[in-house]
Design a protein around this motif. Sequence first.
Motif, mmCIF file in Angstrom:
data_model
loop_
_atom_site.group_PDB
_atom_site.id
_atom_site.type_symbol
_atom_site.label_atom_id
_atom_site.label_comp_id
_atom_site.label_asym_id
_atom_site.label_seq_id
_atom_site.Cartn_x
_atom_site.Cartn_y
_atom_site.Cartn_z
ATOM 1 N N TYR A 1 0.873 -1.027 0.054
ATOM 2 C CA TYR A 1 0.170 -0.055 -0.042
ATOM 3 C C TYR A 1 0.895 1.232 -0.150
ATOM 4 C CZ TYR A 1 -4.371 -2.484 0.870
ATOM 5 O OH TYR A 1 -5.345 -3.461 0.699
ATOM 6 N N THR A 2 2.020 1.086 0.686
ATOM 7 C CA THR A 2 2.999 2.460 0.667
ATOM 8 C C THR A 2 3.246 2.751 -0.586
ATOM 9 O OG1 THR A 2 4.968 1.114 1.164
ATOM 10 C CG2 THR A 2 3.615 1.907 3.171
ATOM 11 N N ASP A 3 3.881 1.662 -1.763
ATOM 12 C CA ASP A 3 4.116 1.865 -2.922
ATOM 13 C C ASP A 3 3.250 2.945 -3.495
ATOM 14 O OD1 ASP A 3 6.233 0.280 -2.863
ATOM 15 O OD2 ASP A 3 5.099 -1.341 -3.473
ATOM 16 N N ARG A 4 2.013 2.790 -3.375
ATOM 17 C CA ARG A 4 1.044 3.552 -4.007
ATOM 18 C C ARG A 4 0.491 4.791 -3.433
ATOM 19 N NH1 ARG A 4 1.364 -1.575 -4.708
ATOM 20 N NH2 ARG A 4 0.874 -2.702 -6.343
ATOM 21 N N MET A 5 1.146 5.205 -2.555
ATOM 22 C CA MET A 5 0.892 6.586 -2.038
ATOM 23 C C MET A 5 1.789 7.629 -3.042
ATOM 24 S SD MET A 5 0.908 6.047 2.046
ATOM 25 C CE MET A 5 -0.071 4.784 2.709
ATOM 26 N N ARG B 1 2.892 10.749 7.173
ATOM 27 C CA ARG B 1 3.360 12.070 7.051
ATOM 28 C C ARG B 1 3.667 12.548 5.762
ATOM 29 N NH1 ARG B 1 6.188 16.843 5.862
ATOM 30 N NH2 ARG B 1 5.889 18.371 7.236
ATOM 31 N N ALA B 2 2.467 12.691 5.040
ATOM 32 C CA ALA B 2 2.778 12.921 3.638
ATOM 33 C C ALA B 2 3.580 14.605 3.304
ATOM 34 C CB ALA B 2 1.537 13.163 2.646
ATOM 35 N N HIS B 3 4.655 14.386 2.617
ATOM 36 C CA HIS B 3 5.294 15.593 2.320
ATOM 37 C C HIS B 3 4.509 16.511 1.312
ATOM 38 C CE1 HIS B 3 6.104 12.356 -0.289
ATOM 39 N NE2 HIS B 3 7.099 12.136 0.008
ATOM 40 N N ILE C 1 -0.838 12.837 -1.471
ATOM 41 C CA ILE C 1 -1.487 14.010 -0.686
ATOM 42 C C ILE C 1 -3.030 13.261 -0.200
ATOM 43 C CG2 ILE C 1 -2.891 16.021 -0.763
ATOM 44 C CD1 ILE C 1 -0.636 16.951 -2.842
ATOM 45 N N ASP C 2 -3.629 12.439 -1.174
ATOM 46 C CA ASP C 2 -4.674 11.891 -0.786
ATOM 47 C C ASP C 2 -4.666 10.754 0.080
ATOM 48 O OD1 ASP C 2 -5.853 14.116 -1.965
ATOM 49 O OD2 ASP C 2 -6.375 12.928 -3.987
#
Lengths: 213, 383
Positions: free
Chosen positions: B72-76, B345-347, B381-382
């Motif tokens: 899932y982290t890949d797809r952020m 924490r999205a940059h 971001i989303d």
Amino acid sequence: MSLADDVIDTVQEHVIEEDVQKDKPLLVTDPEGLRDVMAEAQDAGFDHLCFVTAVDWPKDEIEDNAAWLGFTEEREVEDPDDEEDEDATETVPVESKGWHLDDVDDGLMEVVYNLYSYDEGDHLAVQVWVPREVDQCSVPTVSDLWAGANWHEREVFDLYGVTFEGHPDMKRIFMPEDWEGHPHRKDYDLGEQQYIYREDGIDKVTKDAGKGW
Amino acid sequence: MAEQQTPSEQTPKRRLMTLNVGPQHPATHGVLRMKMLLDGERIVDAEPIIGYLHRGSERLGEMGTYLQFIPYTDRMDYLAAIHNNMAFVHACEKLADLDVPPRANVLRVLAQEINRVASHLIWMGTFGIDIGAMTTFFWCFRDRERALRLLERMTGTRLTYSYMRFGGVKHDVDEDWIQDTREWVDQVREGIQELDDLLTENDIFVARTKGTGVVSTEQAIDYGMTGPNLRATGKAFDLRKEEPYASYETYDFDVPTSDEGDVFARYACRMAEIEESLGIVEQACDRWADAEGNHLSREVGEGSSQFRWSPPEGEAYGRIESPRGELGCLVVSDGSNQPYRVKMRAHSFSNLSAISELARGELIQDAIITLGSLDIVLGDIDR
């Protein structure tokens, strides 16, 4: 003496609990003291607010995790009935994060702030624990102290239903305006679908699959 | 779609116009909608509307095991998937006090720096399109494709790597790969030299970017902007130096900064960062052959033991320097094999939140390149 200790000393009357969380100091305060604590921290040199977020703790989850959250404590039984069992312990509920487990109705919402000082390289985690019922779940905003907090608080409001009092634009950020429920809460029904349809040029939300998409 | 609105108070004869940019618009680099209130070509107010890519990844993370959250982290932030893997794994390892063998750290550094170069190249390519320079797009994608081929041989996939494991990485690389990586470093050096010749002294490029979208250091800190956006304001802050992870403290590299804080400064910062990253890749290639240990910590092991692994009860925040800034992960564990809460924490989220203030008073075409220069990824971001 680290920067965090300075802050904790200055705002001592608002500190409910202090602890060390892995490599950084942790300060637990209440909604009334939050603004003083954050303003003091900013003055002291914590200039970077990494993020604001929430962790949902319904009552059954708190009970399951009571030991490491600090809501219960193992104590030695003072007068064991059984003479042979001298090391017997009992689990006693104690106050933690400003709350006693008996006073908690539905559960608690943990609101977390992570601060960092660019000059000193220090971290400080600030936590506020409030009741998780949507009408009581509110903390004051810090968006006037850090402009970046504005969106973070809107995100927490959207996904967790925490209202930030005094926020200039307290509305959902990801989900449609009239979406029902707050999707990241533990008791949110993930099986129930909501659909979007358009009426008078505005996106609206319905639970009727035939009406929306 | 445009509609006419009430006349503004300052300029009674003018009419203000609301213009929707996006959600389907090439200049928004994803599905971002900007609601702009315009007075002629000048922006009176701009409101970004996000959430079109919201998939509830953090909530999904609570429903699977720790290992299952890595894909899932890949797809952020899909342009820097390795860094997303790293942020999550780093936070978990911090919570569990898990040590990583030196060999795994070398591989982590290699993967991250190659990904950083690929990410900066795609930024430069798409940013070129924003200002009307088509050539940069082709040149950047050529070099990026070579980087993706290396990452594919290393991890098994082109974009969604899922390469990190608790206590190490998925597999080791071989001698051939190291040789090819060295060649790639030379190729990219040539490539960015070409780009440098094409853009840095280019009159049109300089005229468009110098003095546009100026951010001060105070503003950047106020909004929580990090990464090249912060360094372009003159603040030399890089988590690889300040809070080293994956043994970054043992590598020799500089933190490039610019003082102007405008679009050109951000471009120059990223350009210099590619150069530094290539230097780190070369150093890591030199170390690979003699690096001690395995690609995975023996404490955790491979296969099903990875699947069962979980950190002890507690809360930890781990953060790393991704191509876009501070990428952090807050992990709360209740001791079970599923995370109780994961927060990324999205940059880009913090970087984008400043756009309203930056766009106000600018010309619409300048706002578009200011937006482009922030290097946002909407998937991040989303979430």
